[in-house]
Design an enzyme around this catalytic site. Structure first.
Site, PDB file in Angstrom:
ATOM      1  N   ARG A 129       0.842  -1.201   0.000  1.00  0.00           N
ATOM      2  CA  ARG A 129       0.000   0.000   0.000  1.00  0.00           C
ATOM      3  C   ARG A 129       0.875   1.247   0.000  1.00  0.00           C
ATOM      4  NH1 ARG A 129      -1.295   1.636   4.617  1.00  0.00           N
ATOM      5  NH2 ARG A 129      -2.085  -0.311   5.465  1.00  0.00           N
TER       6      ARG A 129
ATOM      7  N   ASP B   8      -8.027  18.864 -14.495  1.00  0.00           N
ATOM      8  CA  ASP B   8      -8.348  17.495 -14.906  1.00  0.00           C
ATOM      9  C   ASP B   8      -7.958  17.385 -16.379  1.00  0.00           C
ATOM     10  OD1 ASP B   8      -9.526  15.137 -15.818  1.00  0.00           O
ATOM     11  OD2 ASP B   8     -11.244  15.315 -14.464  1.00  0.00           O
TER      12      ASP B   8
ATOM     13  N   LYS C 165      -9.053   6.199 -19.113  1.00  0.00           N
ATOM     14  CA  LYS C 165      -9.449   6.701 -20.428  1.00  0.00           C
ATOM     15  C   LYS C 165      -8.284   6.579 -21.418  1.00  0.00           C
ATOM     16  CE  LYS C 165     -13.112   7.531 -17.989  1.00  0.00           C
ATOM     17  NZ  LYS C 165     -13.405   8.812 -17.370  1.00  0.00           N
TER      18      LYS C 165
ATOM     19  N   TYR D  91     -17.027  16.597 -15.252  1.00  0.00           N
ATOM     20  CA  TYR D  91     -17.360  15.175 -15.233  1.00  0.00           C
ATOM     21  C   TYR D  91     -18.401  14.947 -14.112  1.00  0.00           C
ATOM     22  CZ  TYR D  91     -16.772  10.196 -14.441  1.00  0.00           C
ATOM     23  OH  TYR D  91     -16.996   8.859 -14.275  1.00  0.00           O
TER      24      TYR D  91
HETATM   25  C1  LIG Z   1     -13.780   9.213 -16.118  1.00  0.00           C
HETATM   26  C2  LIG Z   1     -13.392  10.551 -15.662  1.00  0.00           C
HETATM   27  C3  LIG Z   1     -13.075  10.800 -14.326  1.00  0.00           C
HETATM   28  C4  LIG Z   1     -13.210   9.733 -13.244  1.00  0.00           C
HETATM   29  O1  LIG Z   1     -12.300   8.715 -13.410  1.00  0.00           O
HETATM   30  P1  LIG Z   1     -12.579   7.179 -12.967  1.00  0.00           P
HETATM   31  O2  LIG Z   1     -11.323   6.508 -13.396  1.00  0.00           O
HETATM   32  O3  LIG Z   1     -13.806   6.725 -13.669  1.00  0.00           O
HETATM   33  O4  LIG Z   1     -12.759   7.206 -11.481  1.00  0.00           O
HETATM   34  C5  LIG Z   1     -12.686  12.074 -13.971  1.00  0.00           C
HETATM   35  N1  LIG Z   1     -12.607  13.066 -14.886  1.00  0.00           N
HETATM   36  C6  LIG Z   1     -12.901  12.870 -16.180  1.00  0.00           C
HETATM   37  C7  LIG Z   1     -12.795  14.005 -17.141  1.00  0.00           C
HETATM   38  C8  LIG Z   1     -13.314  11.619 -16.613  1.00  0.00           C
HETATM   39  O5  LIG Z   1     -13.620  11.435 -17.908  1.00  0.00           O
END
Ligand SMILES: *Cc1c(COP(=O)(O)O)cnc(C)c1O
Length: 381
Positions: free
Chosen positions: A46, A170, A195, A98
């Protein structure tokens, strides 16, 4: 090293024990100690893990900074950032976020006395007005999800820093291949590695990148203390995905541009949003702060929600599914899927109508994708 080289090599060394070229997946929770506290840098998985350490170094290098931290999901990474706040602190966020981020703010952190305000990311005056004396963070998505608005990163970083607030970007939609937020003054970059970075829809993961050592230490402490770490195989999958990031992004962008242009001239399409189209309100800004315009296209057909529903069940290649950024083309209905947790009034303010469709354009042959869209548009009439 330039980007495509870093993607393959940064932080990655042949395994010292065997010479293995690929980073080993160390399936171990703990490590031998020759005497209490005497070990080779790892105690418990961890706290630190060798496969994760390679991923963290690689991600930091791609964003052009010193420090990376990997998490079990994008939201786990975001949650770590919010742990920097105290009750009574205030966050300004761009309105078009998001849906899961919005839910984390409003349903998880708001009850601990953290306050959130939203303003349109492309309206600097509105952002400025949203700041208060207790504002500690500015949270930015650009291009935003799902409307693909472009935020002027340099301007908002100056604005936030003048108020003594940190800027969180982000960078999931752009990836470091298309946009490097630290160049414009960002303090923290957040990724959902689920993603484009992972890129193959086979893993859920998240990451933070940081320039400041003090911030890194606080967040590293939280990563270990709260424990939302990714497993070794997840780290391996993200690392493997990143090796082809530059290649994939080039094709995502090329395909998305062709599709946006096709939709823009289509008489049955009511609106298309893609930062690469000269008609997009953020196009000029996107040209300045991004290398290319990404793989997401948002659109609306004439014929309202019923038409949209028929379209969503008429495609053959585009699969209706949550998520984005994989090699395969996906589509989603933000109002009922990714943004269902955003209240209807708020969705309406952002422009997320019930007929809006978000396409995540994959890396297939674009002619097949265009044919699929054409037949689905016809079939949904
Ligand atoms: C999918 C997404 C998230 C969240 O990520 P997870 O891996 O699903 O927890 C945050 N910001 C954006 C822009 C996203 O597309």
């Amino acid at each position: 090293m330039r980007f495509a080289t870093k993607a393959i090599h940064a932080g990655v060394e042949p395994d010292p024990a065997t010479g293995a070229i690929m980073t080993p997946v160390y399936l171990t929770s703990t490590y031998a100690q020759s005497a209490p506290g005497q070990h080779k840098g790892y105690e418990y998985s961890r706290s630190d893990h060798p496969t994760r350490a390679v991923l963290e170094r690689n991600l930091a290098s791609l964003e052009g900074v010193e420090y990376g931290l990997a998490f079990a999901s994008g939201l786990a990474a975001e949650n770590a950032v919010l742990s920097l706040l105290q009750p009574g602190d205030h966050v300004v966020a761009t309105r078009d976020l998001y849906g899961g981020t919005y839910r984390l703010f409003e349903r998880v952190w708001a009850k601990y006395g953290i306050e959130f305000s939203y303003a349109d990311g492309d309206d600097l005056d509105a952002l400025r007005r949203a700041f208060r004396p207790n504002t500690k963070l500015l949270w930015v998505e650009t291009p935003s999800n799902p409307m693909l608005s472009i935020v002027d990163l340099r301007a908002v970083c100056e604005l936030a820093h003048a108020h003594g607030a940190l800027v969180v970007v982000d960078n999931t939609f752009a990836t470091p291949y298309l946009q490097q937020p630290f160049e414009f003054g960002a303090d923290i970059v957040v990724h959902s590695t689920t993603k484009y970075l992972g890129g193959h829809s086979d893993v859920v993961g998240g990451a933070l990148c940081l320039r400041d050592r003090g911030l890194y230490e606080q967040l590293k402490f939280y990563q270990n203390a709260a424990g939302a770490v990714p497993g070794p195989l997840d780290c391996f999958l993200v690392l493997r995905g990143i090796k082809t990031l530059a290649l994939r992004m080039e094709r995502h962008c090329e395909n998305a541009r062709r599709i946006a242009e096709y939709l823009a001239q289509h008489p049955e399409v009511k609106q298309v949003r893609y930062p690469g189209l000269p008609t997009h309100p953020g196009h000029e800004l996107a040209c300045q702060q991004m290398r290319d315009f990404g793989g997401i296209v948002t659109m609306e057909l004439h014929g309202g929600v019923e038409r949209a529903m028929r379209f969503l069940s008429s495609t053959r290649l585009f699969t209706l599914a949550e998520s984005l950024g994989g090699v395969e083309s996906l589509m989603c209905h933000p109002a009922t899927m990714t943004h269902a947790s955003v209240p209807p009034e708020e969705r309406a303010r952002i422009g997320i109508t019930d007929a809006l469709i978000r396409l995540s354009v994959g890396v297939e042959d674009v002619e097949d994708l265009l044919e699929d869209l054409e037949q689905a548009i016809k079939k949904s009439r």
